[in-house]
Design an enzyme around this catalytic site. Structure first.
Site, PDB file in Angstrom:
ATOM      1  N   HIS A   2     -22.864  92.381  -9.454  1.00  0.00           N
ATOM      2  CA  HIS A   2     -23.759  93.534  -9.360  1.00  0.00           C
ATOM      3  C   HIS A   2     -25.072  93.229  -8.651  1.00  0.00           C
ATOM      4  O   HIS A   2     -25.839  94.155  -8.348  1.00  0.00           O
ATOM      5  CB  HIS A   2     -23.961  94.157 -10.739  1.00  0.00           C
ATOM      6  CG  HIS A   2     -22.701  94.793 -11.229  1.00  0.00           C
ATOM      7  ND1 HIS A   2     -22.104  95.847 -10.570  1.00  0.00           N
ATOM      8  CD2 HIS A   2     -21.885  94.505 -12.275  1.00  0.00           C
ATOM      9  CE1 HIS A   2     -20.992  96.194 -11.196  1.00  0.00           C
ATOM     10  NE2 HIS A   2     -20.836  95.386 -12.229  1.00  0.00           N
ATOM     11  N   ARG A   9     -12.986  92.550  -4.681  1.00  0.00           N
ATOM     12  CA  ARG A   9     -12.143  93.738  -4.772  1.00  0.00           C
ATOM     13  C   ARG A   9     -11.520  94.090  -3.426  1.00  0.00           C
ATOM     14  O   ARG A   9     -12.042  93.755  -2.373  1.00  0.00           O
ATOM     15  CB  ARG A   9     -12.962  94.922  -5.283  1.00  0.00           C
ATOM     16  CG  ARG A   9     -13.162  94.928  -6.790  1.00  0.00           C
ATOM     17  CD  ARG A   9     -13.928  96.171  -7.219  1.00  0.00           C
ATOM     18  NE  ARG A   9     -13.921  96.334  -8.663  1.00  0.00           N
ATOM     19  CZ  ARG A   9     -13.033  97.065  -9.338  1.00  0.00           C
ATOM     20  NH1 ARG A   9     -12.082  97.700  -8.687  1.00  0.00           N
ATOM     21  NH2 ARG A   9     -13.104  97.167 -10.647  1.00  0.00           N
ATOM     22  N   GLU A  15     -12.141  86.328  -9.734  1.00  0.00           N
ATOM     23  CA  GLU A  15     -11.359  87.428 -10.290  1.00  0.00           C
ATOM     24  C   GLU A  15     -10.743  88.197  -9.124  1.00  0.00           C
ATOM     25  O   GLU A  15     -11.448  88.523  -8.158  1.00  0.00           O
ATOM     26  CB  GLU A  15     -12.250  88.359 -11.111  1.00  0.00           C
ATOM     27  CG  GLU A  15     -12.850  87.692 -12.331  1.00  0.00           C
ATOM     28  CD  GLU A  15     -13.725  88.629 -13.145  1.00  0.00           C
ATOM     29  OE1 GLU A  15     -13.993  88.321 -14.313  1.00  0.00           O
ATOM     30  OE2 GLU A  15     -14.139  89.674 -12.599  1.00  0.00           O
ATOM     31  N   ARG A  51     -16.362  96.523  -2.504  1.00  0.00           N
ATOM     32  CA  ARG A  51     -17.496  97.377  -2.892  1.00  0.00           C
ATOM     33  C   ARG A  51     -18.748  96.575  -3.227  1.00  0.00           C
ATOM     34  O   ARG A  51     -19.838  97.121  -3.200  1.00  0.00           O
ATOM     35  CB  ARG A  51     -17.126  98.277  -4.078  1.00  0.00           C
ATOM     36  CG  ARG A  51     -16.888  97.547  -5.378  1.00  0.00           C
ATOM     37  CD  ARG A  51     -16.559  98.491  -6.510  1.00  0.00           C
ATOM     38  NE  ARG A  51     -15.311  99.225  -6.256  1.00  0.00           N
ATOM     39  CZ  ARG A  51     -14.746 100.023  -7.157  1.00  0.00           C
ATOM     40  NH1 ARG A  51     -15.333 100.207  -8.335  1.00  0.00           N
ATOM     41  NH2 ARG A  51     -13.618 100.632  -6.895  1.00  0.00           N
ATOM     42  N   ASN A  81     -21.405  86.453 -13.977  1.00  0.00           N
ATOM     43  CA  ASN A  81     -20.799  87.262 -12.919  1.00  0.00           C
ATOM     44  C   ASN A  81     -21.921  87.872 -12.071  1.00  0.00           C
ATOM     45  O   ASN A  81     -22.765  88.606 -12.591  1.00  0.00           O
ATOM     46  CB  ASN A  81     -19.935  88.360 -13.540  1.00  0.00           C
ATOM     47  CG  ASN A  81     -19.146  89.126 -12.504  1.00  0.00           C
ATOM     48  OD1 ASN A  81     -19.671  89.526 -11.473  1.00  0.00           O
ATOM     49  ND2 ASN A  81     -17.867  89.345 -12.775  1.00  0.00           N
ATOM     50  N   THR A  99     -13.526  97.676 -14.163  1.00  0.00           N
ATOM     51  CA  THR A  99     -12.216  97.383 -14.734  1.00  0.00           C
ATOM     52  C   THR A  99     -12.067  98.086 -16.074  1.00  0.00           C
ATOM     53  O   THR A  99     -12.904  97.935 -16.963  1.00  0.00           O
ATOM     54  CB  THR A  99     -12.041  95.861 -14.911  1.00  0.00           C
ATOM     55  OG1 THR A  99     -12.289  95.221 -13.661  1.00  0.00           O
ATOM     56  CG2 THR A  99     -10.629  95.540 -15.364  1.00  0.00           C
ATOM     57  N   GLU A 117      -8.249  85.805 -20.661  1.00  0.00           N
ATOM     58  CA  GLU A 117      -9.560  86.374 -20.941  1.00  0.00           C
ATOM     59  C   GLU A 117      -9.348  87.695 -21.657  1.00  0.00           C
ATOM     60  O   GLU A 117      -8.688  88.596 -21.129  1.00  0.00           O
ATOM     61  CB  GLU A 117     -10.372  86.593 -19.669  1.00  0.00           C
ATOM     62  CG  GLU A 117     -11.753  87.173 -19.957  1.00  0.00           C
ATOM     63  CD  GLU A 117     -12.672  87.198 -18.744  1.00  0.00           C
ATOM     64  OE1 GLU A 117     -13.678  87.933 -18.790  1.00  0.00           O
ATOM     65  OE2 GLU A 117     -12.387  86.487 -17.762  1.00  0.00           O
TER      66      GLU A 117
END
Length: 260
Positions: A16, A51, A76, A55, A13, A107, A157
């Protein structure tokens, strides 16, 4: 000669990486570059969470990732009309439906599939023509698994956030160990139940190279989606090295299962 262990798939992922970029609204660091590095290091999938408030990952990131990812792209997203339109346009290899609250830092738990079964079933049917697998991010609970199976998704998941609880939140080590053991058992039983139902099982949230070892030994979990700890580690050793380190951890954990 003994065959090498078959490790679970790793979805990296890169959210970040975008978080750092958006902190200053610069053009760097680019999550696209991180995805390329992750795949070069052996990642099996690139995962991003687009999102509602944008963000971290931006629409531009998702479009370019769809064009450049060589493995699989896992999107996602919340079950909203806007995201359905984006999925229709981008056509990721997998869509993972996740809960989303604007005020949360990250989350905080799985989808309430039981409480939203009818709405989620209709939404999943809307997504099916776009192609690709559909997964639900859920807590490791029997009722949520059963509802997910009824909806007819291909995968779930399992939320590992409780298993990855912060030691500082507990008064004693014994209390912490007991809590983690309980959460691990929930994950193990949920994974076995999901597999019995014909669901592919993934896991993710809060995992690092240490706490993932035990969970990687659960045979039924075939995929892990991990981001924050890889990005954090990459600050010190580089992105490719951090991904390879996580792959090594998954292999080590799975070896525990194969060796009994």
């Amino acid at each position: 000669m003994k065959k090498p262990p078959i490790r679970p798939r790793l979805g990296v992922n890169v959210d970040h990486v975008a978080t750092i970029r958006q902190a200053r609204h610069t053009k760097y660091p680019d999550p696209i570059a991180a995805a390329i590095a992750a795949e070069s290091a052996g990642a099996d999938q690139i995962t991003v969470h687009l999102r509602e408030d944008r963000r971290h990952i931006q629409d531009r990131d998702l479009r370019i990732l769809r064009e450049t990812v060589q493995t699989r792209l896992n999107l996602e997203m919340a079950a909203t009309a806007e995201m359905a339109e984006i999925a229709r346009a981008v056509r990721p290899d997998m869509v993972t439906l996740v809960p989303e609250r604007r005020e949360e830092q990250t989350t905080e738990g799985g989808l309430d599939v039981v409480g939203q079964e009818a709405a989620l079933a209709a939404y999943v049917e809307e997504l099916r023509p776009f192609g690709g697998e559909i997964s639900l991010f859920i807590d490791p609970r029997a009722d949520q698994l059963a509802a997910s199976a009824r909806i007819g998704v291909e995968a779930v998941e399992l939320h590992t956030g409780d298993y990855c609880a912060d030691r500082r939140a507990f008064s004693t080590i014994a209390e912490y160990d007991a809590f983690v053991d309980t959460q691990f058992d929930k994950l193990k039983y949920a994974a076995k139940a999901a597999d019995t139902m014909g669901l592919k099982v993934a896991a993710g949230h809060g995992l690092d190279t240490k706490n993932v070892l035990r969970v990687a030994a659960i045979r039924e979990i075939v995929e892990f989606n991990i981001g924050h700890s890889i990005v954090a580690r990459a600050l010190f050793i580089g992105f490719e090295a951090a991904v390879r380190e996580m792959i090594d951890a998954l292999e080590s954990g799975r070896r525990r299962f194969l060796e009994g």
